[in-house]
Scaffold this motif. Structure first.
Motif, PDB file in Angstrom:
ATOM      1  N   GLU A  90       0.829  -1.204   0.000  1.00 53.62           N
ATOM      2  CA  GLU A  90       0.000   0.000   0.000  1.00 53.62           C
ATOM      3  C   GLU A  90       0.865   1.255   0.000  1.00 53.62           C
ATOM      4  O   GLU A  90       0.547   2.246  -0.682  1.00 53.62           O
ATOM      5  CB  GLU A  90      -0.926  -0.001   1.213  1.00 53.62           C
ATOM      6  N   ALA A  91       1.963   1.239   0.750  1.00 50.69           N
ATOM      7  CA  ALA A  91       2.870   2.395   0.784  1.00 50.69           C
ATOM      8  C   ALA A  91       3.546   2.599  -0.572  1.00 50.69           C
ATOM      9  O   ALA A  91       3.739   3.740  -1.011  1.00 50.69           O
ATOM     10  CB  ALA A  91       3.917   2.200   1.882  1.00 50.69           C
ATOM     11  N   VAL A  92       3.905   1.507  -1.240  1.00 47.93           N
ATOM     12  CA  VAL A  92       4.511   1.601  -2.565  1.00 47.93           C
ATOM     13  C   VAL A  92       3.537   2.252  -3.548  1.00 47.93           C
ATOM     14  O   VAL A  92       3.886   3.185  -4.287  1.00 47.93           O
ATOM     15  CB  VAL A  92       4.942   0.205  -3.074  1.00 47.93           C
ATOM     16  N   VAL A  93       2.306   1.761  -3.557  1.00 45.76           N
ATOM     17  CA  VAL A  93       1.300   2.310  -4.479  1.00 45.76           C
ATOM     18  C   VAL A  93       1.055   3.787  -4.177  1.00 45.76           C
ATOM     19  O   VAL A  93       0.984   4.620  -5.095  1.00 45.76           O
ATOM     20  CB  VAL A  93      -0.013   1.503  -4.384  1.00 45.76           C
ATOM     21  N   ALA A  94       0.953   4.140  -2.899  1.00 44.45           N
ATOM     22  CA  ALA A  94       0.706   5.534  -2.528  1.00 44.45           C
ATOM     23  C   ALA A  94       1.851   6.436  -2.975  1.00 44.45           C
ATOM     24  O   ALA A  94       1.617   7.556  -3.465  1.00 44.45           O
ATOM     25  CB  ALA A  94       0.501   5.640  -1.014  1.00 44.45           C
ATOM     26  N   ALA A  95       3.086   5.978  -2.833  1.00 42.40           N
ATOM     27  CA  ALA A  95       4.236   6.785  -3.237  1.00 42.40           C
ATOM     28  C   ALA A  95       4.240   7.028  -4.742  1.00 42.40           C
ATOM     29  O   ALA A  95       4.507   8.148  -5.211  1.00 42.40           O
ATOM     30  CB  ALA A  95       5.532   6.095  -2.806  1.00 42.40           C
ATOM     31  N   VAL A  96       3.934   6.000  -5.506  1.00 44.05           N
ATOM     32  CA  VAL A  96       3.919   6.150  -6.963  1.00 44.05           C
ATOM     33  C   VAL A  96       2.754   7.030  -7.397  1.00 44.05           C
ATOM     34  O   VAL A  96       2.909   7.915  -8.265  1.00 44.05           O
ATOM     35  CB  VAL A  96       3.853   4.763  -7.644  1.00 44.05           C
ATOM     36  N   GLN A  97       1.589   6.834  -6.809  1.00 51.90           N
ATOM     37  CA  GLN A  97       0.424   7.642  -7.179  1.00 51.90           C
ATOM     38  C   GLN A  97       0.640   9.119  -6.892  1.00 51.90           C
ATOM     39  O   GLN A  97       0.157   9.980  -7.630  1.00 51.90           O
ATOM     40  CB  GLN A  97      -0.810   7.138  -6.434  1.00 51.90           C
ATOM     41  N   GLU A  98       1.364   9.409  -5.822  1.00 53.78           N
ATOM     42  CA  GLU A  98       1.626  10.804  -5.473  1.00 53.78           C
ATOM     43  C   GLU A  98       2.416  11.523  -6.566  1.00 53.78           C
ATOM     44  O   GLU A  98       2.326  12.744  -6.696  1.00 53.78           O
ATOM     45  CB  GLU A  98       2.387  10.874  -4.144  1.00 53.78           C
ATOM     46  N   HIS A  99       3.182  10.757  -7.344  1.00 53.45           N
ATOM     47  CA  HIS A  99       4.038  11.355  -8.367  1.00 53.45           C
ATOM     48  C   HIS A  99       3.629  10.940  -9.782  1.00 53.45           C
ATOM     49  O   HIS A  99       4.451  10.950 -10.693  1.00 53.45           O
ATOM     50  CB  HIS A  99       5.489  10.966  -8.100  1.00 53.45           C
ATOM     51  N   SER A 100       2.376  10.580  -9.961  1.00 59.73           N
ATOM     52  CA  SER A 100       1.893  10.224 -11.298  1.00 59.73           C
ATOM     53  C   SER A 100       0.518  10.831 -11.516  1.00 59.73           C
ATOM     54  O   SER A 100      -0.247  11.040 -10.561  1.00 59.73           O
ATOM     55  CB  SER A 100       1.844   8.707 -11.466  1.00 59.73           C
ATOM     56  N   ALA A 101       0.198  11.117 -12.758  1.00 58.57           N
ATOM     57  CA  ALA A 101      -1.091  11.721 -13.097  1.00 58.57           C
ATOM     58  C   ALA A 101      -2.189  10.662 -13.047  1.00 58.57           C
ATOM     59  O   ALA A 101      -1.929   9.471 -13.247  1.00 58.57           O
ATOM     60  CB  ALA A 101      -1.010  12.335 -14.500  1.00 58.57           C
ATOM     61  N   PRO A 102      -3.426  11.073 -12.764  1.00 57.94           N
ATOM     62  CA  PRO A 102      -4.532  10.113 -12.795  1.00 57.94           C
ATOM     63  C   PRO A 102      -4.606   9.411 -14.151  1.00 57.94           C
ATOM     64  O   PRO A 102      -4.469  10.049 -15.199  1.00 57.94           O
ATOM     65  CB  PRO A 102      -5.760  10.995 -12.558  1.00 57.94           C
ATOM     66  N   GLY A 103      -4.786   8.098 -14.119  1.00 65.25           N
ATOM     67  CA  GLY A 103      -4.890   7.337 -15.358  1.00 65.25           C
ATOM     68  C   GLY A 103      -3.567   7.021 -16.034  1.00 65.25           C
ATOM     69  O   GLY A 103      -3.546   6.488 -17.151  1.00 65.25           O
ATOM     70  N   ALA A 104      -2.463   7.342 -15.367  1.00 66.90           N
ATOM     71  CA  ALA A 104      -1.147   7.072 -15.968  1.00 66.90           C
ATOM     72  C   ALA A 104      -0.960   5.585 -16.202  1.00 66.90           C
ATOM     73  O   ALA A 104      -1.389   4.754 -15.403  1.00 66.90           O
ATOM     74  CB  ALA A 104      -0.042   7.613 -15.060  1.00 66.90           C
ATOM     75  N   ARG A 105      -0.323   5.263 -17.319  1.00 67.48           N
ATOM     76  CA  ARG A 105       0.006   3.865 -17.622  1.00 67.48           C
ATOM     77  C   ARG A 105       1.321   3.547 -16.913  1.00 67.48           C
ATOM     78  O   ARG A 105       2.345   4.128 -17.224  1.00 67.48           O
ATOM     79  CB  ARG A 105       0.142   3.662 -19.122  1.00 67.48           C
ATOM     80  N   ILE A 106       1.248   2.603 -15.962  1.00 67.83           N
ATOM     81  CA  ILE A 106       2.398   2.331 -15.100  1.00 67.83           C
ATOM     82  C   ILE A 106       2.891   0.909 -15.324  1.00 67.83           C
ATOM     83  O   ILE A 106       2.098  -0.040 -15.351  1.00 67.83           O
ATOM     84  CB  ILE A 106       2.021   2.529 -13.626  1.00 67.83           C
ATOM     85  N   ALA A 107       4.194   0.776 -15.489  1.00 67.03           N
ATOM     86  CA  ALA A 107       4.835  -0.533 -15.616  1.00 67.03           C
ATOM     87  C   ALA A 107       5.703  -0.785 -14.394  1.00 67.03           C
ATOM     88  O   ALA A 107       6.315   0.144 -13.853  1.00 67.03           O
ATOM     89  CB  ALA A 107       5.685  -0.591 -16.875  1.00 67.03           C
ATOM     90  N   LEU A 108       5.743  -2.025 -13.957  1.00 65.21           N
ATOM     91  CA  LEU A 108       6.656  -2.456 -12.899  1.00 65.21           C
ATOM     92  C   LEU A 108       7.666  -3.393 -13.529  1.00 65.21           C
ATOM     93  O   LEU A 108       7.300  -4.438 -14.068  1.00 65.21           O
ATOM     94  CB  LEU A 108       5.894  -3.166 -11.790  1.00 65.21           C
ATOM     95  N   VAL A 109       8.920  -3.016 -13.480  1.00 63.21           N
ATOM     96  CA  VAL A 109       9.975  -3.795 -14.120  1.00 63.21           C
ATOM     97  C   VAL A 109      10.735  -4.570 -13.055  1.00 63.21           C
ATOM     98  O   VAL A 109      11.091  -4.026 -12.003  1.00 63.21           O
ATOM     99  CB  VAL A 109      10.939  -2.878 -14.906  1.00 63.21           C
ATOM    100  N   GLY A 110      10.973  -5.842 -13.303  1.00 68.65           N
ATOM    101  CA  GLY A 110      11.694  -6.639 -12.324  1.00 68.65           C
ATOM    102  C   GLY A 110      12.092  -7.988 -12.861  1.00 68.65           C
ATOM    103  O   GLY A 110      11.680  -8.392 -13.954  1.00 68.65           O
ATOM    104  N   TYR A 111      12.894  -8.667 -12.085  1.00 71.74           N
ATOM    105  CA  TYR A 111      13.371 -10.012 -12.416  1.00 71.74           C
ATOM    106  C   TYR A 111      12.902 -10.959 -11.329  1.00 71.74           C
ATOM    107  O   TYR A 111      13.198 -10.765 -10.149  1.00 71.74           O
ATOM    108  CB  TYR A 111      14.902 -10.010 -12.524  1.00 71.74           C
ATOM    109  N   LEU A 112      12.131 -11.977 -11.708  1.00 75.11           N
ATOM    110  CA  LEU A 112      11.620 -12.961 -10.749  1.00 75.11           C
ATOM    111  C   LEU A 112      12.718 -13.981 -10.451  1.00 75.11           C
ATOM    112  O   LEU A 112      12.862 -14.986 -11.141  1.00 75.11           O
ATOM    113  CB  LEU A 112      10.369 -13.642 -11.305  1.00 75.11           C
ATOM    114  N   LYS A 113      13.473 -13.705  -9.395  1.00 76.70           N
ATOM    115  CA  LYS A 113      14.646 -14.518  -9.068  1.00 76.70           C
ATOM    116  C   LYS A 113      14.283 -15.725  -8.229  1.00 76.70           C
ATOM    117  O   LYS A 113      14.602 -16.864  -8.562  1.00 76.70           O
ATOM    118  CB  LYS A 113      15.669 -13.637  -8.331  1.00 76.70           C
TER     119      LYS A 113
END
Length: 341
Positions: A90-113
């Motif tokens: 929830e904290a991660v989502v809130a931090a990203v939303q605070e710095h993104s416009a409503p409706g922004a297309r958001i990608a999460l990039v990562g490696y499933l180790k």
């Protein structure tokens, strides 16, 4: 892939320290969107052998590997450890939303180790972009090389094949700081502890004692975490019940002179803290007991045993002390006292 496929690409990590595989992952993230948010985990906590660098230092290190134009596209944000997957996501989502416009297309990039990467699956509203494994480099091994170095030129040559050049230069300078000497000693003490006792699981007991809007804290007298604040506690003995162990450790470390019967009446709740990463000493499961003595004159206390000192601390001051607590003890207090806003 064009960089405008998404509005924002998110990269999450501790980056302790930032190495070549991280750099490749960041490059992949920059390919995914025009703007990138790098979330730096384990922020606002005390330094330790696993997390030696503050989030600001890590942001500066990563930024030093980028050119000016690329740096303008990257925003660094701190994320604290909650040892609670729901609160953390929830904290991660809130931090990203605070710095993104409503409706922004958001990608999460990562490696499933491995199991440690399961957090990447906690964000169903974001498009997951799977990155390949770039190199078999892990920060744990790098920290081991760094803290066990006896010959810096040889260590520098070894790290040069694992880290960006600016990071190697940063780490070289950092060896001259008191933080390095302290954390090197802590790392070596932890390694010796694992050699003798293994990786657990271990059972510990802790005591959160509240009185007149104060909580009883100790200052740790020995590594790991020497000089940091904690609640009284320690390892459960073979023939003890967990409440008996919590009261024994409380007395040994603070000299609190209350009868068992008084503490038993004051016991409000017990909670188990079992996050696999909560302690550097190995898999450590603690039973935390919360005692409320009510409004009273604060009993006399004195640090003893493993505690350099014991003191009653106003609860109102705890939030400002977050970065001075041992392991997850601030989160433990937050559980009982609701310290986070």
């Amino acid at each position: 892939m064009t960089p405008d496929r998404f509005d924002i690409a998110v990269l999450i990590g501790r980056f302790q320290p930032f190495h070549n595989a991280h750099a490749a992952l960041l490059a992949r993230t920059l390919q995914s969107a025009g703007q990138v948010i790098v979330l730096l985990g384990s922020a606002h906590a005390a330094r330790n052998a696993k997390n030696p660098f503050t989030w600001e230092e890590r942001a500066a290190m990563i930024g030093s590997t980028l050119d000016d134009a690329t740096r303008e596209r990257v925003r660094f944000l701190p994320i604290r450890d909650y040892y609670d997957d729901r609160r953390w996501s929830e904290a991660v989502v809130a931090a990203v939303q605070e710095h993104s416009a409503p409706g922004a297309r958001i990608a999460l990039v990562g490696y499933l180790k491995d199991a440690s990467s399961q957090y990447l699956q906690r964000f169903p509203r974001w498009q997951f972009v799977a990155a390949p494994q770039f190199d078999e480099i892990d920060a744990t091994s790098i920290r081991q090389i760094y803290f066990e170095s006896e010959d810096w030129p040889a260590t520098q040559a070894l790290l040069g094949g694992l880290l960006p050049a600016t990071i190697v230069h940063y780490l070289k300078g950092w060896t001259r700081l008191p933080h390095y000497r302290q954390l090197r000693g802590e790392h070596l003490a932890l390694e010796e502890n694992r050699r003798i006792w293994g990786n657990g699981p271990f059972v510990t007991v802790d005591a959160v004692v509240i009185a007149s809007a104060h909580v009883l804290l100790i200052e740790r007298g020995h590594p790991p975490g020497k000089g940091l604040w904690a609640v009284p506690g320690g390892f459960l003995e073979a023939r003890e019940r967990v409440l008996q162990g919590a009261i024994r450790e409380l007395r040994e470390e603070t000299g609190l002179g209350l009868l068992d019967s008084t503490l038993e009446v004051a016991l409000q709740s017990v909670a188990v803290f079992d996050h696999p990463d909560r302690s550097l000493r190995g898999r450590t499961i603690t039973h935390a007991h919360c005692f409320d003595l009510g409004d009273c004159r604060l009993p006399d206390v004195c640090g003893a045993d493993d505690a350099a000192q014991a003191r009653w601390t106003p609860i109102a001051e705890l939030q400002a002390m977050e970065s001075r607590f041992f392991e997850d003890h601030f989160n433990l207090l937050d559980h009982f006292l609701s310290l986070h806003p």
